[in-house]
Design a protein around this motif. Structure first.
Motif: not given
Ligand code: ZN
Ligand code: SF4
Length: 301
Positions: A147, A279, A282, A291, A294
């Motif tokens: 990420k 997400c 985020c 996601c 997270c």
């Molecule tokens: Zn996220």
């Protein structure tokens, strides 16, 4: 004493024997690898006009060799930009030396280099995140690093993200998906999401030992400490298993990767297509409500 061998092209001392029975010296071996990577990049349309390539540079052998090769392959192509990105996960006793190696190769090649850390982006180092969950370190690290690499690539203005995955890594990933029974990953169709920077893997046809030899011959690879979490990972077990299989039956890794590619193409049209959303925490693209990063951070909070 082993009989001395000479390069089939120029007669200099050979450093390796190729599968086709030809011996090559360091210079001709390097040219052969460069040509193979150039062909992989060209035949798969990995790099196009005006691309800005972010190169994921850990400082280890694969990413260092990748950066070196791309800088040679793309030299003179003024419309293409290369930027090296290093993630500092925050692993005590391991990362300092590899980051220093990353600084050294980018300085030598004159390539701009950005370092981003878990601590700065997620507020915690990997060491602190996995304390008490060390057996999950690679899973946690892999998701968070992927990420952060996407976010940093986008911030850098990159149009592609190049990673140093080699043939061995690809074969390991195929087997790991089967070992995990991860049908979604096994059958996943490559779809393009506008939120993701497309990834390219220019070394995916070069074996691990070939990358290592290339790095040694060109003086850009030295032994660096191994991540302390690597030892207990499934990937480490699969790597050992595959090395033995390759030793007993040469060509195994190639056949796994090529067989998997054929399997995927034969499934064409009958695979689940991922529908992307954003997400809820985020705002990054993902396939569920949250996601993976997270979700992991939430579970560790
Ligand atoms: Zn996220
Ligand atoms: Fe992360 Fe595992 Fe690699 Fe260490 S070995 S850097 S924990 S993925």
């Amino acid at each position: 004493m082993a009989e001395k061998k000479f390069c089939s092209v120029c007669g200099a001392d050979a450093v390796t024997l190729l599968g086709n029975g030809r011996y090559l010296c360091g210079e001709h071996y390097s040219s052969a690898i460069l040509e193979r990577v150039q062909r992989t990049v060209g035949e798969n349309g990995m790099i196009g006009e005006n691309d800005h390539i972010a190169v994921a540079l850990s400082g280890g052998k694969d990413s260092t060799v990748l950066l070196w090769l791309l800088s040679k392959i793309l030299s003179g192509q003024d419309d293409i930009t290369l930027t090296a990105l290093t993630i500092d996960e925050g692993v005590c006793g391991y990362r300092d030396e590899t980051i220093q190696a990353a600084r050294s190769i980018t300085g030598m090649l004159g390539i701009s280099h950005r370092i981003v850390s878990f601590e700065e982006y997620y507020g915690r180092t990997l060491d602190s995140l996995v304390a008490g969950n060390e057996n999950r370190a690679c899973t946690i690290c892999g998701v968070l690093r992927k990420k952060l690499m996407q976010v940093a690539s986008r911030e850098t203005g990159a149009t592609k993200l190049a990673t140093g995955h080699n043939l061995d890594d690809e074969a390991q990933s195929v087997l790991m998906n089967f070992f995990n029974g991860d049908i979604r990953r096994i059958t996943r169709q490559a779809t393009v999401n506008p939120g993701f920077i497309p990834r390219i893997k220019p070394l995916n046809e070069i074996a691990d030992k070939e990358v290592a030899l290339f790095g040694m011959v060109n003086g850009i690879y030295r032994d660096l400490p191994e991540c302390p979490y690597a030892r207990g990972s499934l990937r480490a077990d699969v790597r050992g298993f595959l090395s033995r299989a390759e030793y007993l039956c040469p060509g195994t890794k190639d056949r796994i990767v090529n067989g998997y590619a054929r399997l995927r193409s034969s499934l064409h049209g009958n695979v689940p297509v991922s529908h992307y959303r954003t997400c809820g925490i985020c705002g990054e693209p993902c396939t569920g409500d949250l996601c993976m990063a997270c979700r992991i951070l939430d579970s560790l909070a």
